[in-house]
Design a protein around this motif. Structure first.
Motif, PDB file in Angstrom:
ATOM      1  N   ALA A  27       0.858  -1.187   0.000  1.00 17.31           N
ATOM      2  CA  ALA A  27       0.000   0.000   0.000  1.00 17.31           C
ATOM      3  C   ALA A  27       0.889   1.230   0.000  1.00 17.31           C
ATOM      4  N   GLY A  28       0.453   2.276  -0.673  1.00  8.58           N
ATOM      5  CA  GLY A  28       1.262   3.480  -0.756  1.00  8.58           C
ATOM      6  C   GLY A  28       2.600   3.184  -1.386  1.00  8.58           C
ATOM      7  N   THR A  29       3.672   3.379  -0.628  1.00  9.73           N
ATOM      8  CA  THR A  29       5.025   3.094  -1.116  1.00  9.73           C
ATOM      9  C   THR A  29       5.663   1.925  -0.373  1.00  9.73           C
ATOM     10  N   GLU A  30       4.884   1.191   0.448  1.00 12.15           N
ATOM     11  CA  GLU A  30       5.453   0.206   1.364  1.00 12.15           C
ATOM     12  C   GLU A  30       4.932  -1.209   1.116  1.00 12.15           C
ATOM     13  N   GLN A  40       9.925   0.332   3.226  1.00  8.76           N
ATOM     14  CA  GLN A  40       9.784   1.087   1.988  1.00  8.76           C
ATOM     15  C   GLN A  40      10.053   0.155   0.807  1.00  8.76           C
ATOM     16  N   ALA A  41       9.219   0.237  -0.215  1.00  4.29           N
ATOM     17  CA  ALA A  41       9.386  -0.626  -1.387  1.00  4.29           C
ATOM     18  C   ALA A  41       9.728   0.196  -2.627  1.00  4.29           C
ATOM     19  N   HIS A  42       8.825   1.091  -3.037  1.00  5.58           N
ATOM     20  CA  HIS A  42       9.010   1.876  -4.259  1.00  5.58           C
ATOM     21  C   HIS A  42       8.607   3.320  -3.962  1.00  5.58           C
ATOM     22  N   VAL A  43       9.488   4.251  -4.253  1.00  4.83           N
ATOM     23  CA  VAL A  43       9.317   5.630  -3.778  1.00  4.83           C
ATOM     24  C   VAL A  43       8.116   6.345  -4.381  1.00  4.83           C
ATOM     25  N   ASP A  44       7.681   5.917  -5.571  1.00  2.00           N
ATOM     26  CA  ASP A  44       6.547   6.579  -6.218  1.00  2.00           C
ATOM     27  C   ASP A  44       5.282   5.728  -6.218  1.00  2.00           C
ATOM     28  N   GLY A  45       5.269   4.651  -5.453  1.00  2.00           N
ATOM     29  CA  GLY A  45       4.061   3.829  -5.357  1.00  2.00           C
ATOM     30  C   GLY A  45       4.312   2.385  -5.725  1.00  2.00           C
TER      31      GLY A  45
END
Length: 344
Positions: free
Chosen positions: A244-247, A264-269
């Protein structure tokens, strides 16, 4: 280097000893793909494109050398079946009735495909025979996810943008319809929890319904929206992953309705998450910037795979090997994630 029957070269590369990659050429952009998750059909790979479902047999030679597992650089694939769908395929799921050893053994394949026409088609075929197609109608908007009951395949679950999760029987009739409070993004049924169906809602809530009682029995809250996907850990029915979101985050259902871990997974979503079926410490995510693919380990903070593709749609792990398939532009990318070497 390997060649398919048409002479096309298969890509193989090594990057920092983290993974080996291969490519399967396709006739069109890949919208979705699914390895068969069952032992009797683990060599099968289904690919959904803008017009058809293609079934491939993929053979990986896996050996052991001493105490350390190694991956032989031998890979072969064969197109077994092309099924016309009449519209773009958006989601796929394998029935546990599917099996494959060879075309000569009259193996049966059953797979459900959700199309852009908001209908589900169930394709059943015996190799070298005609393919039967059954059509399920009921969803009024985009279907985002499908899941067969892995115990015997007697229930097919579907969820989508019409705020519903629907259950279908073997006779193609609708058995139940659960009303949601937001679009349904993912649906899962675990082989050790065959009486439950789990649905991810886009508003951040994960709901678990009882198939017998046909009502909600529990829920989890990611605390972030949009919630784009969930996946149930194959080896532990108490653990689920979500993005969800960036995580990405991990829930332990028996302990808390809130995430126990998040990173944190992907900075833009982030767009999707998939647990590795043979290694419960590995999970894959896709997201932005670009078409970024990452593999994380829950045991350490190293990232075994971090790559970006021009086009990427859909992810699926092999049932028996740490191999991640990712849909691409006229190809499927396959990544073998090598086990982490112990620190000395």
């Amino acid at each position: 280097m390997f060649e398919d029957e048409s002479g096309a070269i298969l890509n193989m590369s090594m990057e920092q000893n983290a993974f080996v990659s291969y490519c399967i050429p396709c006739h069109d952009t890949v919208n979705t793909l699914e390895f068969c998750p069952y032992d009797c059909g683990s060599s099968l790979l289904a690919i959904g494109t803008n017009s058809r479902v293609s079934i491939y047999c993929c053979r990986f030679l896996h050996t052991e050398e001493g105490e350390d597992e190694s991956f032989q650089e031998d890979f072969d694939f064969k197109l077994l079946l092309d099924i016309q769908n009449g519209c773009p395929v958006r989601s796929l799921t394998w029935s546990p009735l599917s099996s494959y050893q060879s075309c000569e053994q009259q193996d049966t394949v059953r797979i459900a495909a959700a199309g852009s026409d908001n209908r589900i088609k169930i394709f059943t075929t015996i190799f070298d025979a005609t393919t039967d197609a059954q059509v399920l109608e009921g969803h009024s908007d985009f279907i985002n996810s499908l899941a067969y009951s892995p115990e015997n395949g007697d229930i097919l679950a579907s969820t989508g943008d019409d705020y519903t999760c629907r259950l279908w029987g073997n006779d193609c009739s609708q058995q139940a319809c659960f009303q949601l409070t937001a679009p349904g993004m993912s649906v899962c049924i675990h082989e050790k929890e065959p009486g439950k169906v789990m649905v991810a809602q886009k508003n951040g809530i994960i709901k678990i319904f009882s198939l017998d009682l046909q009502h909600q029995i529990s829920s989890c809250d990611s605390g972030i929206s949009p919630l784009m996907g969930i996946d149930w850990c194959k080896s532990d029915e108490d653990i689920i992953g979500a993005v969800a979101g960036t995580e990405w985050m991990v829930f332990q259902l028996s302990r808390s309705s809130q995430p126990l871990e998040r990173r944190q997974a992907h900075v833009d979503g982030v767009r999707d998450i998939k647990w590795c079926k043979c290694n419960p410490s590995l999970l894959a995510t896709s997201g932005r910037p670009g078409r970024q693919i990452k593999v994380f380990s829950t045991k350490h903070y190293q990232i075994p795979l971090n790559t970006s593709l021009k086009v990427s749609y859909g992810m699926s792990w092999h049932a028996e090997l740490p191999i991640l398939g990712v849909g691409g532009d006229w190809k499927v990318h396959l990544y073998y994630i090598e086990p982490a070497k112990p620190q000395i």
